[in-house]
Scaffold this motif. Structure first.
Motif, short mmCIF file in Angstrom:
data_model
loop_
_atom_site.label_atom_id
_atom_site.label_comp_id
_atom_site.label_asym_id
_atom_site.label_seq_id
_atom_site.Cartn_x
_atom_site.Cartn_y
_atom_site.Cartn_z
N GLU A 1 0.82 -1.22 0.00
CA GLU A 1 0.00 0.00 0.00
C GLU A 1 0.85 1.27 0.00
N SER A 2 1.90 1.31 0.81
CA SER A 2 2.73 2.51 0.88
C SER A 2 3.57 2.71 -0.38
N ARG A 3 3.72 1.68 -1.19
CA ARG A 3 4.54 1.76 -2.40
C ARG A 3 3.72 1.99 -3.66
N ALA A 4 2.52 1.43 -3.71
CA ALA A 4 1.72 1.48 -4.94
C ALA A 4 0.37 2.14 -4.74
N GLY A 5 0.06 2.59 -3.53
CA GLY A 5 -1.21 3.26 -3.28
C GLY A 5 -2.35 2.29 -3.08
N GLU A 6 -3.52 2.87 -2.81
CA GLU A 6 -4.75 2.08 -2.67
C GLU A 6 -5.81 2.69 -3.57
N PRO A 7 -6.35 1.92 -4.51
CA PRO A 7 -5.92 0.57 -4.89
C PRO A 7 -4.60 0.60 -5.65
N ALA A 8 -3.89 -0.52 -5.62
CA ALA A 8 -2.56 -0.59 -6.22
C ALA A 8 -2.63 -0.41 -7.73
N TRP A 9 -1.59 0.22 -8.28
CA TRP A 9 -1.49 0.46 -9.72
C TRP A 9 -0.03 0.41 -10.12
N GLY A 10 0.31 -0.33 -11.14
CA GLY A 10 1.68 -0.54 -11.54
C GLY A 10 2.47 0.73 -11.81
N PRO A 11 1.97 1.65 -12.67
CA PRO A 11 2.73 2.89 -12.90
C PRO A 11 2.94 3.70 -11.62
N GLU A 12 1.97 3.70 -10.72
CA GLU A 12 2.14 4.42 -9.45
C GLU A 12 3.24 3.81 -8.61
N LEU A 13 3.38 2.49 -8.67
CA LEU A 13 4.45 1.81 -7.94
C LEU A 13 5.82 2.31 -8.40
N LEU A 14 6.02 2.42 -9.71
CA LEU A 14 7.29 2.91 -10.22
C LEU A 14 7.48 4.39 -9.91
N ALA A 15 6.44 5.18 -10.11
CA ALA A 15 6.57 6.62 -9.91
C ALA A 15 6.95 6.95 -8.46
N ARG A 16 6.34 6.27 -7.52
CA ARG A 16 6.63 6.58 -6.11
C ARG A 16 8.07 6.25 -5.75
N ALA B 1 -16.74 3.24 -11.78
CA ALA B 1 -15.65 3.91 -12.50
C ALA B 1 -14.32 3.50 -11.87
N PRO B 2 -13.26 3.40 -12.67
CA PRO B 2 -11.94 3.05 -12.10
C PRO B 2 -11.52 4.05 -11.02
N ILE B 3 -10.96 3.53 -9.94
CA ILE B 3 -10.55 4.35 -8.81
C ILE B 3 -9.04 4.53 -8.87
N PRO B 4 -8.54 5.75 -9.05
CA PRO B 4 -7.09 5.95 -9.05
C PRO B 4 -6.54 5.93 -7.64
N PRO B 5 -5.29 5.56 -7.48
CA PRO B 5 -4.69 5.57 -6.13
C PRO B 5 -4.47 7.00 -5.65
N ARG B 6 -4.66 7.20 -4.36
CA ARG B 6 -4.42 8.52 -3.78
C ARG B 6 -2.96 8.62 -3.33
N ARG B 7 -2.31 9.67 -3.78
CA ARG B 7 -0.91 9.88 -3.41
C ARG B 7 -0.84 10.85 -2.23
N PRO B 8 -0.17 10.49 -1.15
CA PRO B 8 -0.08 11.40 0.00
C PRO B 8 0.67 12.67 -0.35
N GLN B 9 0.28 13.77 0.29
CA GLN B 9 0.96 15.03 0.05
C GLN B 9 2.36 15.01 0.65
N ASP B 10 3.27 15.67 -0.05
CA ASP B 10 4.65 15.77 0.42
C ASP B 10 4.75 16.95 1.38
N ARG B 11 4.64 16.70 2.66
CA ARG B 11 4.66 17.76 3.67
C ARG B 11 6.06 17.85 4.27
N GLN B 12 6.60 19.06 4.33
CA GLN B 12 7.92 19.31 4.89
C GLN B 12 7.82 20.38 5.97
N PRO B 13 8.68 20.32 6.97
CA PRO B 13 8.64 21.35 8.02
C PRO B 13 9.06 22.72 7.49
N ALA B 14 8.50 23.77 8.10
CA ALA B 14 8.85 25.16 7.80
C ALA B 14 8.69 25.50 6.32
#
Length: 360
Positions: free
Chosen positions: A159-174, A344-357
């Motif tokens: 899940e942390s690598r390919a999202g939910e639901p999993a998707w092959g291109p998302e796995l590589l992109a992450r 309808a196909p459900i795309p995986p949700r990508r978490p936001q890239d949050r950084q301090p300050a």
């Protein structure tokens, strides 16, 4: 007539028990298969008025438990009728008396035992059959849940690598977005072993196909399809830098899917041509490669050249994976084919890239 019919019915029931619980091989049981289809159809009807995948998932979560109970009920009920027909055919007992004595012996209650010596053998056989079938099903459960836990552990980790639901291109992109692409060979090795495990366990015990993941947007078949697609894309667009584990997981993946397909009698081409058509379109592949390239993945081939190679890999597993996704009412993920319900196909949700300050 009753003796022949009763003996035939008993043979059918015993054969179903042995095929399902005892023989460690993917043997087809018509009784269990029809039972599973009937319960699945009923659960689907109950969810159809709500018109959403969530409703379908909630309904189908009951499929495996109901099939387990239905198997035990069908086997014991069939044995009850079979022994009643044998007792009635070999004596002057009426149907109600034969059924009462068969039930007394089958469930070892002993309240209707007779003094007829020629029926004692059948009474003893019936008395052994009931507890034996129940014991076999009880021993069957740890095997099922052990295989289920191994499967779902890897699905959860993905899940942390390919999202939910999993998707092959998302796995590589992450992996390229967070600079963890060096972990891909280990991931492919883990899923190569899991694919072999799934191929052996799910073809030997097809009921495992009915066990759903704990969360609605997870699915073993969608996750396996995502890993295979990621490996196929990497092999297609960057063959020189792709790890050898990518080729190995592809081979293990479509081999295990074919083992399951043989058990379920799903037709497939065992040796498809690399240029055979697939249902995924070039436009979808082109958009996915563009998304992966934005994440920092370096292409070694053009999209047009890579498409030919990707199609040659995907043709080995696409049709079986799509049918298993449809049959199991899996989450309608991207690149996982159509379903029997409107979704309808459900795309995986990508978490936001949050950084301090405010840094990114």
């Amino acid at each position: 007539m009753f003796v022949v019919a009763g003996a035939l019915l008993l043979v059918i029931i015993v054969s179903s028990v042995l095929r399902t619980l005892v023989v460690p091989r993917g043997l087809y049981s018509a009784l269990v298969s029809r039972l599973t289809r009937s319960i699945r159809f009923g659960l689907r009807l109950s969810a159809t008025p709500f018109g959403s995948y969530r409703a379908m998932d909630r309904a189908q979560a009951w499929l495996a438990p109901l099939v387990l109970m239905g198997m035990l009920t069908s086997w014991l009920g069939g044995m009850l009728v079979a022994y009643a027909m044998l007792l009635g055919g070999l004596s002057d007992l009426g149907w109600s008396s034969a059924l009462r004595e068969a039930g007394s012996s089958l469930f070892t209650l002993g309240f209707a035992s007779g003094e007829r010596l020629r029926l004692s053998g059948l009474d003893f056989l019936a008395a052994a059959s009931g507890p034996l079938v129940i014991a076999l099903q009880i021993a069957y459960l740890p095997t099922l849940y052990g295989a289920y836990n191994r499967r779902e552990t890897e699905v959860t980790l993905l899940e942390s690598r390919a999202g939910e639901p999993a998707w092959g291109p998302e796995l590589l992109a992450r992996q390229w977005l967070v600079d963890t692409q060096t972990a891909l060979p280990a991931l492919y090795r883990d899923w190569e072993r899991l694919a072999a495990d799934i191929g052996e366990s799910h073809s030997s015990y097809p009921l495992l196909l009915s066990f759903r993941s704990p969360k609605p947007q997870r699915s073993w078949i969608v996750s396996l399809l995502a890993v295979l697609d990621a490996a196929a894309i990497q092999m297609a667009i960057a063959p020189k830098s792709a790890p050898p584990e990518a080729r190995l997981v592809l081979r293990a993946g479509f081999t295990s899917l074919r083992d399951i397909a043989r058990t379920l009698r799903i037709p497939f081409d065992p040796d498809p041509e690399p240029n055979a058509p697939i249902r995924l379109t070039y436009a979808e592949f082109d958009a996915a490669v563009a998304m992966i390239s934005v994440s920092g993945f370096a292409k070694e081939r053009s999209v047009e050249e890579a498409w030919v190679h990707f199609r040659g890999w995907r043709v080995n597993y696409e049709s079986i994976a799509y049918e298993l996704c449809r049959w199991g009412d899996a989450v309608p993920a991207l690149w996982s084919g159509p379903r029997d319900f409107a979704a309808a196909p459900i795309p995986p949700r990508r978490p936001q890239d949050r950084q301090p300050a405010g840094q990114r």
